[in-house]
Design a protein around this motif. Sequence first.
Motif, mmCIF file in Angstrom:
data_model
loop_
_atom_site.group_PDB
_atom_site.id
_atom_site.type_symbol
_atom_site.label_atom_id
_atom_site.label_comp_id
_atom_site.label_asym_id
_atom_site.label_seq_id
_atom_site.Cartn_x
_atom_site.Cartn_y
_atom_site.Cartn_z
ATOM 1 N N LEU A 236 0.714 -1.384 0.092
ATOM 2 C CA LEU A 236 -0.181 0.098 -0.008
ATOM 3 C C LEU A 236 0.818 1.066 -0.220
ATOM 4 O O LEU A 236 0.344 2.568 -0.498
ATOM 5 N N ALA A 237 1.505 1.710 0.950
ATOM 6 C CA ALA A 237 3.229 2.721 0.415
ATOM 7 C C ALA A 237 3.285 2.556 -0.876
ATOM 8 O O ALA A 237 3.197 3.755 -1.020
ATOM 9 N N GLN A 238 4.014 1.478 -1.263
ATOM 10 C CA GLN A 238 4.337 2.038 -2.996
ATOM 11 C C GLN A 238 3.247 2.289 -3.817
ATOM 12 O O GLN A 238 3.418 3.145 -4.106
ATOM 13 N N ARG A 239 2.509 2.340 -3.561
ATOM 14 C CA ARG A 239 0.582 2.708 -4.057
ATOM 15 C C ARG A 239 0.790 3.972 -4.165
ATOM 16 O O ARG A 239 0.277 4.908 -4.262
ATOM 17 N N LEU A 240 1.149 4.123 -2.590
ATOM 18 C CA LEU A 240 0.299 5.885 -1.986
ATOM 19 C C LEU A 240 1.591 7.159 -2.494
ATOM 20 O O LEU A 240 1.859 8.312 -2.861
ATOM 21 N N SER A 241 3.154 6.027 -2.147
ATOM 22 C CA SER A 241 3.937 6.600 -2.755
ATOM 23 C C SER A 241 3.421 7.916 -3.859
ATOM 24 O O SER A 241 4.139 8.829 -3.998
ATOM 25 N N GLU A 242 2.688 7.073 -5.362
ATOM 26 C CA GLU A 242 2.754 7.679 -5.990
ATOM 27 C C GLU A 242 1.876 8.478 -6.421
ATOM 28 O O GLU A 242 1.975 9.797 -6.781
ATOM 29 N N LYS A 243 0.896 8.569 -5.198
ATOM 30 C CA LYS A 243 0.098 9.803 -5.203
ATOM 31 C C LYS A 243 1.490 10.808 -4.795
ATOM 32 O O LYS A 243 0.909 12.582 -4.738
ATOM 33 N N HIS A 244 1.487 11.073 -3.604
ATOM 34 C CA HIS A 244 2.684 11.737 -2.720
ATOM 35 C C HIS A 244 4.084 12.244 -4.089
ATOM 36 O O HIS A 244 3.806 13.638 -3.390
ATOM 37 N N ARG A 245 4.176 11.653 -4.497
ATOM 38 C CA ARG A 245 4.807 12.354 -5.393
ATOM 39 C C ARG A 245 4.376 13.336 -6.598
ATOM 40 O O ARG A 245 5.054 14.453 -7.304
ATOM 41 N N SER A 246 2.782 12.823 -7.585
ATOM 42 C CA SER A 246 2.325 13.268 -7.934
ATOM 43 C C SER A 246 1.785 14.838 -7.730
ATOM 44 O O SER A 246 1.784 15.729 -6.575
ATOM 45 N N ARG A 247 2.205 16.628 -9.052
ATOM 46 C CA ARG A 247 1.927 17.281 -8.658
ATOM 47 C C ARG A 247 0.708 17.564 -8.233
ATOM 48 O O ARG A 247 0.043 18.770 -7.163
ATOM 49 N N ASP A 248 -0.315 17.103 -8.426
ATOM 50 C CA ASP A 248 -2.006 17.123 -8.318
ATOM 51 C C ASP A 248 -1.648 16.953 -6.338
ATOM 52 O O ASP A 248 -2.725 18.069 -5.675
ATOM 53 N N TRP A 249 -1.286 16.284 -5.791
ATOM 54 C CA TRP A 249 -1.189 15.829 -4.479
ATOM 55 C C TRP A 249 -0.390 17.326 -3.890
ATOM 56 O O TRP A 249 -1.015 18.407 -2.979
ATOM 57 N N ILE A 250 0.675 17.529 -4.168
ATOM 58 C CA ILE A 250 1.628 17.949 -3.715
ATOM 59 C C ILE A 250 0.711 19.639 -4.020
ATOM 60 O O ILE A 250 1.394 20.786 -2.947
ATOM 61 N N TYR A 251 0.555 20.665 -4.365
ATOM 62 C CA TYR A 251 -0.356 21.326 -4.932
ATOM 63 C C TYR A 251 -1.794 21.242 -4.911
ATOM 64 O O TYR A 251 -2.114 22.012 -5.580
ATOM 65 N N ARG A 252 -2.382 20.115 -4.857
ATOM 66 C CA ARG A 252 -3.826 19.925 -4.226
ATOM 67 C C ARG A 252 -4.296 21.902 -3.918
ATOM 68 O O ARG A 252 -5.441 22.154 -3.964
ATOM 69 N N MET A 253 -3.825 22.437 -2.812
ATOM 70 C CA MET A 253 -4.362 23.653 -2.107
ATOM 71 C C MET A 253 -3.696 24.764 -3.287
ATOM 72 O O MET A 253 -4.677 25.811 -2.614
ATOM 73 N N ASP A 254 -3.193 24.784 -3.243
ATOM 74 C CA ASP A 254 -3.209 26.121 -4.320
ATOM 75 C C ASP A 254 -3.152 26.281 -5.457
ATOM 76 O O ASP A 254 -4.292 26.622 -6.043
ATOM 77 N N ASP A 255 -3.930 24.552 -6.197
ATOM 78 C CA ASP A 255 -4.664 24.930 -7.172
ATOM 79 C C ASP A 255 -6.049 24.969 -7.068
ATOM 80 O O ASP A 255 -7.179 25.839 -7.635
ATOM 81 N N LYS A 256 -6.577 24.471 -5.505
ATOM 82 C CA LYS A 256 -7.811 24.939 -6.014
ATOM 83 C C LYS A 256 -7.691 26.111 -5.255
ATOM 84 O O LYS A 256 -8.633 26.941 -5.737
ATOM 85 N N ARG A 257 -7.360 26.740 -4.914
ATOM 86 C CA ARG A 257 -6.979 28.528 -4.633
ATOM 87 C C ARG A 257 -7.185 29.283 -5.966
ATOM 88 O O ARG A 257 -8.069 30.504 -5.950
ATOM 89 N N ARG A 258 -6.763 28.847 -6.860
ATOM 90 C CA ARG A 258 -6.252 29.456 -7.453
ATOM 91 C C ARG A 258 -7.553 29.014 -9.163
ATOM 92 O O ARG A 258 -8.131 30.480 -8.909
ATOM 93 N N ARG A 259 -8.480 27.894 -8.409
ATOM 94 C CA ARG A 259 -9.447 28.219 -8.867
ATOM 95 C C ARG A 259 -10.787 28.904 -8.555
ATOM 96 O O ARG A 259 -11.502 29.234 -9.491
ATOM 97 N N ARG A 260 -10.910 29.094 -7.335
ATOM 98 C CA ARG A 260 -11.742 29.943 -6.455
ATOM 99 C C ARG A 260 -11.000 31.230 -6.740
ATOM 100 O O ARG A 260 -12.719 31.758 -6.919
ATOM 101 N N ARG A 261 -10.043 31.624 -6.947
ATOM 102 C CA ARG A 261 -10.209 32.992 -7.100
ATOM 103 C C ARG A 261 -10.129 33.745 -8.417
ATOM 104 O O ARG A 261 -10.663 34.524 -9.068
ATOM 105 N N ALA A 262 -10.216 32.182 -9.369
ATOM 106 C CA ALA A 262 -10.864 32.656 -11.064
ATOM 107 C C ALA A 262 -12.454 32.643 -11.178
ATOM 108 O O ALA A 262 -12.504 32.764 -11.527
ATOM 109 N N ARG A 263 -12.466 32.038 -10.086
ATOM 110 C CA ARG A 263 -14.332 31.902 -10.305
ATOM 111 C C ARG A 263 -14.851 33.090 -9.524
ATOM 112 O O ARG A 263 -15.610 34.127 -9.948
ATOM 113 N N GLU A 264 -13.543 33.661 -8.831
ATOM 114 C CA GLU A 264 -14.410 34.872 -8.081
ATOM 115 C C GLU A 264 -14.037 36.344 -8.892
ATOM 116 O O GLU A 264 -14.181 37.438 -8.392
ATOM 117 N N ARG A 265 -13.585 36.149 -10.298
ATOM 118 C CA ARG A 265 -12.895 37.770 -10.724
ATOM 119 C C ARG A 265 -14.174 37.436 -11.573
ATOM 120 O O ARG A 265 -15.073 36.455 -12.034
#
Length: 265
Positions: A236-265
């Motif tokens: 399971l750790a080996q499978r989860l490590s792919e998630k932890h290496r992914s840009r989507d996971w690392i930048y998940r909060m940054d991307d959410k904020r960018r999407r929120r700001r785009a909606r508010e424009r």
Amino acid sequence: MTWRFIDTDMTDGYYSAALFESIAKYIGSGEVDDTILFWRAKTPAVYLGYHQYVEDEIHEDYCAANGIQVVRRVLGGGCGYCDEDQILFSIIASEGGGTVPTDIQGAYSRILNGLINTLMMLGFDGKLEPTRNAVYSMGRKISGNAQGRFEGAVLVNGSFLLDFSFEEMDRVLKNPTKNLAEGVELARDGMITLSELLGGAGYDIDHVKGALKCGFEDALGVEARRSVLTDSEIELAQRLSEKHRSRDWIYRMDDKRRRRRARER
């Protein structure tokens, strides 16, 4: 009560985050015993809290150019720079199992007393600083910690500073004094290491690990027997490590904020 003690020593940062997540899932389901996990950062890394933004906390270009991993934890708390000069730990227990208190501050108090015990065994003072969930010695921080609860398990992760490169932390973090006492202007004035406590004398890392293990055992009232990961935890750790290496996971909060700001424009 018997727990497991597992020391993976030099471990990849992404895999370490996947590993304590994997162990928590199996502890929460009751398939393995509660566990004390030790490791050290094989590659320098910044461990980022689950709710933090990469762009607010980290000099991304410097990290990319110098091979410093950016690892988003499943736990909350602040970010910290780690390398091989710290013992990193995760105390993982079944939530409601009776050993670790169910409330957040109670869990911190019980577990971080293990670090205070360790410092006493090594001949130094230790004090819990509850505002920052940290442990101090001689008025300066030697251990920062974070907590999370999911899948029926509670995790408290932290570091024990053997030595430290303050200059590298200054290059990696945008606000290196953020998690230190108010009024501290330079990180080195708010943090202390075992090497400094020893006055520059060397230390035996196996002896320090033994003291840290014993400190946690005394604080928790358990016996932790050296053990190994199950095949299921590793898979399971080996499978989860792919998630932890992914840009989507690392930048998940940054991307959410960018999407929120785009909606508010």
